[in-house]
Design a protein around this motif. Structure first.
Motif, PDB file in Angstrom:
ATOM      1  N   ARG A 105       0.338  -0.208  17.514  1.00 16.21           N
ATOM      2  CA  ARG A 105      -1.021   0.330  17.553  1.00 16.21           C
ATOM      3  C   ARG A 105      -1.995  -0.529  16.740  1.00 16.21           C
ATOM      4  NH1 ARG A 105      -0.982   6.423  16.167  1.00 16.21           N
ATOM      5  NH2 ARG A 105       0.809   5.935  14.849  1.00 16.21           N
ATOM      6  N   ILE A 106      -1.500  -1.235  15.726  1.00 19.18           N
ATOM      7  CA  ILE A 106      -2.366  -2.208  15.033  1.00 19.18           C
ATOM      8  C   ILE A 106      -2.710  -3.336  16.004  1.00 19.18           C
ATOM      9  CG2 ILE A 106      -2.543  -3.942  13.220  1.00 19.18           C
ATOM     10  CD1 ILE A 106      -0.747  -2.308  11.464  1.00 19.18           C
ATOM     11  N   VAL A 107      -1.686  -3.821  16.707  1.00 21.83           N
ATOM     12  CA  VAL A 107      -1.886  -4.936  17.641  1.00 21.83           C
ATOM     13  C   VAL A 107      -2.950  -4.592  18.683  1.00 21.83           C
ATOM     14  CG1 VAL A 107      -0.776  -6.268  19.491  1.00 21.83           C
ATOM     15  CG2 VAL A 107       0.406  -5.922  17.321  1.00 21.83           C
ATOM     16  N   LYS A 108      -2.934  -3.315  19.130  1.00 18.31           N
ATOM     17  CA  LYS A 108      -3.887  -2.916  20.176  1.00 18.31           C
ATOM     18  C   LYS A 108      -5.247  -2.541  19.611  1.00 18.31           C
ATOM     19  CE  LYS A 108      -0.276  -0.893  22.965  1.00 18.31           C
ATOM     20  NZ  LYS A 108       0.236   0.456  23.150  1.00 18.31           N
ATOM     21  N   GLY A 109      -5.390  -2.581  18.296  1.00 18.96           N
ATOM     22  CA  GLY A 109      -6.666  -2.195  17.701  1.00 18.96           C
ATOM     23  C   GLY A 109      -6.890  -0.694  17.784  1.00 18.96           C
ATOM     24  N   GLU A 110      -5.822   0.076  17.935  1.00 19.55           N
ATOM     25  CA  GLU A 110      -5.958   1.528  18.077  1.00 19.55           C
ATOM     26  C   GLU A 110      -5.967   2.234  16.730  1.00 19.55           C
ATOM     27  OE1 GLU A 110      -3.704   1.828  22.411  1.00 19.55           O
ATOM     28  OE2 GLU A 110      -2.764   2.760  20.655  1.00 19.55           O
ATOM     29  N   ILE A 111      -5.281   1.653  15.739  1.00 19.01           N
ATOM     30  CA  ILE A 111      -5.294   2.262  14.408  1.00 19.01           C
ATOM     31  C   ILE A 111      -5.643   1.198  13.369  1.00 19.01           C
ATOM     32  CG2 ILE A 111      -3.646   4.110  14.891  1.00 19.01           C
ATOM     33  CD1 ILE A 111      -1.511   2.362  13.430  1.00 19.01           C
ATOM     34  N   PHE A 112      -6.185   1.675  12.242  1.00 19.51           N
ATOM     35  CA  PHE A 112      -6.541   0.793  11.135  1.00 19.51           C
ATOM     36  C   PHE A 112      -5.887   1.321   9.862  1.00 19.51           C
ATOM     37  CE2 PHE A 112      -9.076  -1.353  14.029  1.00 19.51           C
ATOM     38  CZ  PHE A 112      -9.999  -0.519  14.650  1.00 19.51           C
ATOM     39  N   LEU A 113      -5.559   0.394   8.964  1.00 18.73           N
ATOM     40  CA  LEU A 113      -4.815   0.772   7.768  1.00 18.73           C
ATOM     41  C   LEU A 113      -5.570   0.461   6.490  1.00 18.73           C
ATOM     42  CD1 LEU A 113      -2.416   0.904   9.836  1.00 18.73           C
ATOM     43  CD2 LEU A 113      -0.984  -0.021   8.014  1.00 18.73           C
ATOM     44  N   ALA A 114      -5.281   1.245   5.470  1.00 22.17           N
ATOM     45  CA  ALA A 114      -5.812   0.998   4.137  1.00 22.17           C
ATOM     46  C   ALA A 114      -4.649   0.823   3.164  1.00 22.17           C
ATOM     47  CB  ALA A 114      -6.680   2.181   3.694  1.00 22.17           C
ATOM     48  N   ALA A 115      -4.932   0.213   2.002  1.00 21.40           N
ATOM     49  CA  ALA A 115      -3.905  -0.010   0.986  1.00 21.40           C
ATOM     50  C   ALA A 115      -4.328   0.699  -0.294  1.00 21.40           C
ATOM     51  CB  ALA A 115      -3.738  -1.505   0.711  1.00 21.40           C
ATOM     52  N   GLY A 116      -3.518   1.659  -0.754  1.00 20.68           N
ATOM     53  CA  GLY A 116      -3.820   2.362  -1.997  1.00 20.68           C
ATOM     54  C   GLY A 116      -3.097   1.688  -3.144  1.00 20.68           C
ATOM     55  N   MET A 117      -3.805   0.818  -3.871  1.00 21.39           N
ATOM     56  CA  MET A 117      -3.163   0.082  -4.961  1.00 21.39           C
ATOM     57  C   MET A 117      -3.788   0.411  -6.313  1.00 21.39           C
ATOM     58  SD  MET A 117      -1.972  -3.600  -3.592  1.00 21.39           S
ATOM     59  CE  MET A 117      -2.891  -4.246  -2.241  1.00 21.39           C
ATOM     60  N   SER A 118      -5.050  -0.024  -6.497  1.00 16.97           N
ATOM     61  CA  SER A 118      -5.685   0.146  -7.811  1.00 16.97           C
ATOM     62  C   SER A 118      -5.902   1.614  -8.146  1.00 16.97           C
ATOM     63  CB  SER A 118      -7.041  -0.551  -7.836  1.00 16.97           C
ATOM     64  OG  SER A 118      -6.904  -1.936  -7.649  1.00 16.97           O
ATOM     65  N   GLU A 119      -5.956   1.892  -9.447  1.00 16.19           N
ATOM     66  CA  GLU A 119      -6.240   3.250  -9.936  1.00 16.19           C
ATOM     67  C   GLU A 119      -7.257   3.121 -11.066  1.00 16.19           C
ATOM     68  OE1 GLU A 119      -2.620   5.147 -11.086  1.00 16.19           O
ATOM     69  OE2 GLU A 119      -1.690   4.893  -9.092  1.00 16.19           O
ATOM     70  N   PRO A 120      -7.834   4.247 -11.491  1.00  9.09           N
ATOM     71  CA  PRO A 120      -8.792   4.141 -12.599  1.00  9.09           C
ATOM     72  C   PRO A 120      -8.214   3.401 -13.815  1.00  9.09           C
ATOM     73  CG  PRO A 120      -8.910   6.316 -11.633  1.00  9.09           C
ATOM     74  CD  PRO A 120      -7.781   5.611 -10.932  1.00  9.09           C
ATOM     75  N   ASP A 121      -6.909   3.607 -14.122  1.00  6.14           N
ATOM     76  CA  ASP A 121      -6.317   2.926 -15.277  1.00  6.14           C
ATOM     77  C   ASP A 121      -5.391   1.778 -14.871  1.00  6.14           C
ATOM     78  OD1 ASP A 121      -5.988   6.056 -17.111  1.00  6.14           O
ATOM     79  OD2 ASP A 121      -7.602   4.564 -17.070  1.00  6.14           O
ATOM     80  N   ALA A 122      -5.464   1.374 -13.644  1.00  4.68           N
ATOM     81  CA  ALA A 122      -4.577   0.294 -13.195  1.00  4.68           C
ATOM     82  C   ALA A 122      -5.327  -0.594 -12.221  1.00  4.68           C
ATOM     83  CB  ALA A 122      -3.314   0.867 -12.546  1.00  4.68           C
ATOM     84  N   GLY A 123      -6.002  -1.621 -12.764  1.00  6.15           N
ATOM     85  CA  GLY A 123      -6.720  -2.570 -11.911  1.00  6.15           C
ATOM     86  C   GLY A 123      -5.941  -3.865 -11.930  1.00  6.15           C
ATOM     87  N   SER A 124      -6.318  -4.751 -12.864  1.00  6.37           N
ATOM     88  CA  SER A 124      -5.555  -5.990 -13.010  1.00  6.37           C
ATOM     89  C   SER A 124      -4.109  -5.673 -13.371  1.00  6.37           C
ATOM     90  CB  SER A 124      -6.182  -6.859 -14.102  1.00  6.37           C
ATOM     91  OG  SER A 124      -7.465  -7.288 -13.697  1.00  6.37           O
ATOM     92  N   ASP A 125      -3.913  -4.615 -14.134  1.00 10.43           N
ATOM     93  CA  ASP A 125      -2.565  -4.240 -14.553  1.00 10.43           C
ATOM     94  C   ASP A 125      -2.007  -3.240 -13.549  1.00 10.43           C
ATOM     95  OD1 ASP A 125      -1.160  -2.627 -17.559  1.00 10.43           O
ATOM     96  OD2 ASP A 125      -0.224  -3.680 -15.861  1.00 10.43           O
ATOM     97  N   LEU A 126      -1.639  -3.739 -12.397  1.00  9.04           N
ATOM     98  CA  LEU A 126      -1.235  -2.875 -11.291  1.00  9.04           C
ATOM     99  C   LEU A 126       0.023  -2.079 -11.617  1.00  9.04           C
ATOM    100  CD1 LEU A 126      -2.064  -2.119  -8.431  1.00  9.04           C
ATOM    101  CD2 LEU A 126      -0.795  -4.111  -7.600  1.00  9.04           C
ATOM    102  N   ALA A 127       0.890  -2.647 -12.448  1.00  8.98           N
ATOM    103  CA  ALA A 127       2.132  -1.950 -12.792  1.00  8.98           C
ATOM    104  C   ALA A 127       1.882  -0.676 -13.580  1.00  8.98           C
ATOM    105  CB  ALA A 127       3.052  -2.890 -13.582  1.00  8.98           C
ATOM    106  N   ALA A 128       0.666  -0.540 -14.118  1.00 11.80           N
ATOM    107  CA  ALA A 128       0.328   0.679 -14.864  1.00 11.80           C
ATOM    108  C   ALA A 128      -0.021   1.842 -13.935  1.00 11.80           C
ATOM    109  CB  ALA A 128      -0.843   0.401 -15.809  1.00 11.80           C
TER     110      ALA A 128
END
Lengths: 361, 387
Positions: free
Chosen positions: B123-146
């Protein structure tokens, strides 16, 4: 890298490590010709790596010769290897054999013009002065690119027949002034320049050589900086443990990497012919890197790196000298810019991407 | 020869890629002529057009490297590079499908289950769905492991609780891949206990709030997960292996041509303007100087992609190109301003003034997103053996 080039650069690396030591470089600056070094370089066939076999060379490609020039520059090797490679390119393009011994090429300074006047009895007489010619005093022969009217001519003269006034560049390398007061070039030692050799392309190839040399010197300045900051201890730890130092070294690494890629890309373009814009971009980019890295290298070496005794200056003075030879960053940027502005906005991406695919020509 | 710890062997594109490049250029020329898009600075990040993404999908230009059984074409990283650099240079609105194509699809291919791949990739290939990535948090920006978003066992499944910020396109995505912890952070093993889970945006308990930026754009969001139910089948890869997975993903995120071309439309407008008005020596020299840097950066970027095409993950080299590229795309702004007087004005009839306004207001983000540059230089320092 192809196999021949790998082999050549490994040979060169061993040779220069053994024979182009800081002591040899210092001695050269005091006027001592590095005879052992030159002999070894010639015995290994390095100066004529890109000259056709029937003209005295190994029959390799330009990139092979320039790869070795880069290694020599990393070691600050005090010999006219780049100049001999340039001379070989000029002579072999004209179908002339490339002699043994150190060579250099004129003119090297913008505006200098050597005139070829046909001589009674054959050959030509040369008149004119070439300023700041690299290594002229140690060259056996000087390769001259000049004009007979509108025609570009090349000629091979014995350095001993010319009037040489010594001078140096910022790195203490010989950059002598050569007067050609009627020196004779035998008919068999000269002729029409090859199709690929014009005053402009000579300037471009000189700029390409200095670009490759700067890329080599940048590697050494960087390696010295990493080593020094790893060894020097202040405030209880090595300098390289301080974040401020790590950040600056990371910036230097980017510039050195950019310079290496730019030099390689320009050489590859020159092998394919029609490389004016690539050479302009590379000399401008690498010259910029040279300034930044030389400054950072000295800053991170502290006072020690500012001394004669430390060998950092062998690399940084060469960077400062070479970036202003065969056109500065500013000159090449302006030349590239003129060409680009004439293309218009739509012409930028085709140049940057190296592709005119899909364009309606 | 070269630098210890850094490899940039000169790489070339195979000649066959010229055909693909010509196709993309033809498509873009048609789209421009018919008003399908206007070039904008930072368009790849700021401009969302599902319609444009679907046109690319119709050409087969999304997920082109993926296995055919998922709808991909099994084409090379170098072919993908040609497509992406043409889209970037033209300032196209590719934001909608970007994360899925660039890094989230590859994460599923490298670490996901077959069921996850079958559910998402076609469905990504067909352009039918789009995805987001939940990585950063209020206390975890550069320090993603936090990161603290927690994934706790609940009956047969799991519950997800936490807050993500700077989540691009969460408000428009169909799925989000969330970086989360199954165990609280152990100071002696900071990178342990991390995971990635695949969550549909329709799941109950997800609350999205927009984050508005100084340039008037909304593409970032805050996403709160409140007791969101997650099944075993939504876990991507091994439990606890999230750190390795995400650092691999970051090489994809950092290695592309978008990292130096965000303000290229401004530079193109600059050239057009100085040509039209008669270029001064200073403007001409600046044009050459900046082009020399674009030319060198592209070659460096190509080295990185070639290394990835050969199966490597050149982490340090990708960081070098991203640090240099993003600093440069920001420097272009003041460089052109230094030789050309103009008013940055998004409402101007002068293309240069519009793009200048876009570029200036987007500029802070250029060196923050995808890894702040000081952090990238720390990655480089580690790669050089200094840390």
């Amino acid at each position: 890298m192809n196999d021949i080039r790998v082999m050549l650069t490994e040979t060169a690396e061993k040779l220069f490590t053994g024979l182009a030591t800081p002591e040899v470089v210092n001695a050269s600056e005091q006027g001592v010709w590095a005879a052992n070094l030159w002999q070894a370089v010639e015995a290994a066939g390095l100066p004529r790596a890109a000259v056709p076999e029937d003209l005295g060379g190994s029959g390799g490609v330009l990139g092979d010769a320039f790869a070795v020039v880069g290694v020599a520059a990393t070691h600050s090797a005090p010999i006219p290897l780049a100049e001999t490679v340039l001379a070989g390119w000029v002579l072999s393009s004209a179908g002339l054999a490339v002699p043994d011994g150190p060579l250099t090429v004129v003119p090297e300074t913008r505006g200098d013009a050597i005139i070829f006047t046909p001589a009674d009895g054959g050959g030509w007489r040369l008149t004119g002065t070439a300023r700041h010619v690299a290594w002229a005093r140690h060259a056996h022969h000087i390769v001259v690119v000049g004009r007979d009217g509108d025609d570009v001519r090349v000629g091979l003269v014995k350095a001993a027949d010319c009037d040489i006034q010594t001078d140096v560049n910022l790195a203490g390398e010989p950059a002598d002034h050569v007067g050609f007061g009627g020196v004779h070039v035998a008919a068999s030692d000269g002729g029409a320049a090859g199709a690929s050799v014009t005053m402009e392309t000579l300037w471009e190839m000189g700029a390409l050589a200095r670009t490759v040399q700067m890329a080599g010197a940048l590697e050494r300045a960087f390696a010295l900086t990493v080593r020094y900051t790893s060894e020097r201890v202040q405030f209880g730890r090595a300098l390289s443990k301080f974040q401020a130092v790590q950040q600056e070294i990371a910036l230097m690494a980017g510039e050195v990497a950019a310079a290496g890629v730019a030099a390689d890309a320009a050489v590859a373009a020159a092998e394919k012919g029609a490389a004016t814009q690539a050479i302009a971009a590379a000399k401008a980019r690498v010259g910029q890197a040279a300034g930044m890295v030389a400054a950072s290298a000295h800053q991170l070496h502290g006072a020690m790196g500012f001394t004669q005794e430390h060998s950092l200056h062998h690399s940084t003075r060469r960077l400062w000298a070479w970036r202003d030879e065969y056109g500065s960053e500013g000159e090449w940027a302006e030349k590239l810019g003129s060409w680009l502005v004439a293309q218009g906005g739509d012409g930028i991406w085709p140049f940057v991407s190296g592709s005119r695919a899909g364009l309606k020509e | 020869m070269g630098i210890e710890g850094l490899r940039f062997p000169l790489a070339d594109l195979p000649p066959e890629t010229e055909t693909l490049r010509a196709e993309v250029r033809d498509f873009l020329a048609e789209e421009r002529a018919s008003g399908g898009f206007e070039p904008h600075c930072d368009a790849w990040m700021s401009n969302w057009s599902p319609e444009f993404s679907r046109k690319l999908a119709a050409r087969g230009w999304i997920g082109i490297m993926w296995p055919k059984k998922y709808g991909g074409q099994e084409r090379s990283a170098l072919e993908r590079y040609v497509i992406t650099e043409e889209l970037m240079a033209a300032g196209t609105p590719v934001f909608a499908h970007w994360l899925g194509d660039r890094q989230l699809g590859p994460t599923l291919l490298n670490y996901g289950t077959e069921a996850q791949r079958e559910l998402i990739l076609p469905r990504i290939v067909k352009g039918e769905i789009f995805l987001a990535a939940g990585m950063s948090e209020p206390d975890a920006g550069s320090d993603l492991a936090a990161a603290r978003t927690s994934l706790k066992r609940s009956g047969d499944g799991w519950r997800l609780n936490g807050t993500k910020v700077w989540t691009s396109a969460a408000h428009l995505a169909d799925y989000i891949i969330v970086f989360c912890r199954t165990e609280a952070q152990d100071p002696n093993h900071r990178h342990a206990g991390l995971n990635q889970v695949l969550v549909p945006m329709t799941a109950p308990g997800i609350h999205i709030t927009p984050i508005h930026l100084i340039n008037g754009r909304h593409h970032f969001n805050q996403v709160v997960f409140e007791d969101v139910e997650v099944g075993d089948d939504q876990i991507i890869g091994e439990i606890g292996a999230g750190w390795k997975q995400i650092t691999d993903e970051l090489v994809y995120e950092r290695s592309g041509p978008e990292r130096y071309l965000s303000t290229f439309p401004l530079f193109v407008a600059f050239i057009d303007k100085i040509r039209r008005d008669g270029a001064t020596a200073a403007q001409t020299a600046m044009a050459g100087r900046l082009t020399a840097q674009y030319w060198a950066l592209r070659r460096m970027s190509l080295c990185v992609v070639s290394a990835m095409a050969a199966g490597g993950l050149p982490n340090t080299e990708a960081a070098v190109v991203k640090d240099m590229g993003t600093r440069f795309e920001k420097d272009v702004i003041d460089a052109v301003r230094s030789v050309l007087v103009a008013r940055p004005d998004a409402g101007s009839s002068d293309d240069f003034e519009v793009r200048l306004a876009e570029a200036i207001l987007a500029s802070p983000g250029l060196t923050l997103r995808g890894g702040a540059n000081a952090i990238l230089r720390g990655v480089i320092a580690r790669g050089l053996g200094l840390r």
